[in-house]
Design an enzyme around this catalytic site. Structure first.
Site, PDB file in Angstrom:
ATOM      1  N   LYS A   1       0.564  -0.976  -0.067  1.00  0.00           N
ATOM      2  CA  LYS A   1      -0.318  -0.011  -0.246  1.00  0.00           C
ATOM      3  C   LYS A   1       0.974   0.709   0.186  1.00  0.00           C
ATOM      4  O   LYS A   1       2.124   1.681  -0.207  1.00  0.00           O
ATOM      5  CB  LYS A   1      -0.606   0.143   1.454  1.00  0.00           C
ATOM      6  CG  LYS A   1      -1.809  -1.274   1.281  1.00  0.00           C
ATOM      7  CD  LYS A   1      -3.081  -1.186   0.334  1.00  0.00           C
ATOM      8  CE  LYS A   1      -3.546  -2.787   0.941  1.00  0.00           C
ATOM      9  NZ  LYS A   1      -4.854  -3.377  -0.121  1.00  0.00           N
TER      10      LYS A   1
HETATM   11  C1  LIG Z   1      -5.357  -4.229   0.636  1.00  0.00           C
HETATM   12  C2  LIG Z   1      -7.224  -3.680   0.552  1.00  0.00           C
HETATM   13  C3  LIG Z   1      -7.569  -4.883   2.011  1.00  0.00           C
HETATM   14  C4  LIG Z   1      -7.434  -4.940   2.735  1.00  0.00           C
HETATM   15  O1  LIG Z   1      -5.748  -5.931   3.508  1.00  0.00           O
HETATM   16  P1  LIG Z   1      -5.353  -6.680   4.364  1.00  0.00           P
HETATM   17  O2  LIG Z   1      -4.171  -7.570   3.782  1.00  0.00           O
HETATM   18  O3  LIG Z   1      -6.202  -6.717   5.596  1.00  0.00           O
HETATM   19  O4  LIG Z   1      -4.916  -5.552   4.786  1.00  0.00           O
HETATM   20  C5  LIG Z   1      -8.925  -4.562   1.542  1.00  0.00           C
HETATM   21  N1  LIG Z   1      -9.394  -4.499   0.368  1.00  0.00           N
HETATM   22  C6  LIG Z   1      -9.076  -4.120  -0.448  1.00  0.00           C
HETATM   23  C7  LIG Z   1      -9.805  -2.839  -1.325  1.00  0.00           C
HETATM   24  C8  LIG Z   1      -7.662  -3.476  -0.219  1.00  0.00           C
HETATM   25  O5  LIG Z   1      -7.019  -2.686  -1.517  1.00  0.00           O
END
Ligand SMILES: *Cc1c(COP(=O)(O)O)cnc(C)c1O
Length: 374
Positions: free
Chosen positions: A182
């Site tokens: 992210k």
């Molecule tokens: C990254 C992401 C999440 C959450 O992911 P985690 O790996 O649990 O932190 C949720 N929704 C979207 C659209 C994502 O890209």
């Protein structure tokens, strides 16, 4: 051993030190760093409250619980998302009802929402995909008209705005995520933001075994979970948050380089569209192969041999085996999402990339694509 991975976190020695300091302090959970991260994050997000959790997925689970979504409730959401957004609806016993996406922004097509509303619809789980906010103007109007709650999955879109308003400030609550790919990272981690004291206090209790907020281990007033963020992650989050503006500026610059190099090749590659109402914070850079899309696998393989990682971004959720079996979804149910899924390709995208790297990646991509384009 990729020369160019798809994503890579940017970690400074100061951040390493911040994590080591926590380790040496002996307070590895339920300490001051998590509180500090929450306060700083709430301010940055433009929300009254922030509740740190162990992942974005955990955050979505709690946000849906706090919204009162339960057995048999329908929640409208996007099939073009990371699977966590739809899964979280199922954790609480709800039923994800997909609405197809717009072919340009890849966010839910607001014009198709009302047709999906039934007596059982309780909420819209809006996903802000790839760093760009969804069509919140019409979505908010529809929610108000039908008395639906809005929960935002802003996991990919920290810092994004729609008509000048921050993604994550529209709904009852919003969730951000800090997985290493992210825009900013805590390792694993997530954050629920809200202006509602009730939602905030409930989420804090739910992440901590249903315990009362006074932190006594003596009483549990509801069924809870262990979704706490640890102090090492929070310390990294505090430090990364300070660099978030720089991260986003760098990502914009890299997106601009991709754009400049790909602009003349739109006969073979479609570049991402940005709505002028939005500020985009570029979680990933996803192009669409046009004529060569049937050869995507071969193109990816050829690029991998050159050390360039790529990935189909993202498969449509309704066509995953588990969803097909559970809900009897089939090919053709959400044709726009499916067509984007079938042709999309995420390119390497992280803050260390230089202009010359983008030039190398684009040249290899074009030569791979053109070898199949004839
Ligand atoms: C990254 C992401 C999440 C959450 O992911 P985690 O790996 O649990 O932190 C949720 N929704 C979207 C659209 C994502 O890209």
């Amino acid at each position: 051993m990729n020369l160019y991975p798809l994503a890579k976190p940017s970690i400074t020695t100061a951040e390493e030190k911040a994590v080591v300091e926590v380790l040496r302090s002996g307070v590895l959970s339920l300490g001051p760093k998590t509180k500090e991260f929450e306060r700083a994050f709430a301010k940055k997000a433009g929300a009254k409250y922030a509740c740190a959790v162990s992942s974005g997925t955990a955050g979505l689970h709690l946000a849906l619980l706090a919204a009162g979504i339960g057995k048999g409730d329908e929640v409208i959401t996007s099939p073009f998302s990371f699977i966590a957004s739809a899964n979280a609806i199922m954790y609480v016993g709800g039923c994800p009802v997909f609405v197809d996406i717009a072919p340009d922004t890849y966010n839910m097509d607001a014009e198709k929402i009302e047709a999906a509303i039934t007596k059982k619809t309780k909420a819209i789980l809006v996903v802000h995909m790839f760093g760009q906010a969804a069509e919140m103007g019409p979505i908010m109007r529809i929610a108000k008209k039908h008395k639906l709650k809005i929960i935002e999955d802003a996991c990919e879109s920290i810092g994004a705005t729609y008509c000048g308003k921050k993604a994550g400030t529209f709904g009852e609550s919003a969730v951000f995520a800090f997985y290493p790919n992210k825009q900013m990272t805590t390792g694993e981690g997530g954050m629920i933001v809200t202006d509602s004291k009730r939602v905030y206090e409930l989420c804090c209790s739910l992440r901590n075994q249903g315990r009362k907020e006074d932190m006594q281990w003596l009483d549990h007033e509801r069924l809870g979970y262990n979704y706490r963020m640890d102090e090492m992650s929070a310390a990294l989050g505090v430090a990364q948050l300070k660099r978030l503006n720089m991260f986003i500026a760098e990502r914009r610059k890299i997106a601009q380089w991709y754009y400049a190099y790909l602009l003349k090749h739109q006969d073979v590659i479609q570049i991402p569209a940005t709505d002028p109402k939005n500020t985009h914070t570029w979680f990933v850079y996803v192009v669409r192969l046009l004529r060569a899309s049937v050869h995507r696998g071969a193109i990816m393989e050829r690029l991998a041999k050159k050390g360039i990682a790529t990935k189909p971004y993202v498969p449509s959720i309704h066509l995953f085996d588990f969803y097909r079996k559970t809900f009897k979804y089939k090919k053709g149910d959400y044709p726009v999402s499916e067509s984007v899924s079938a042709a999309s390709l995420a390119l390497p995208f992280y803050v260390d990339l230089k202009k010359k790297d983008i030039c190398v990646i684009v040249n290899e991509l074009l030569s791979a694509v053109k070898s199949y384009g004839k």
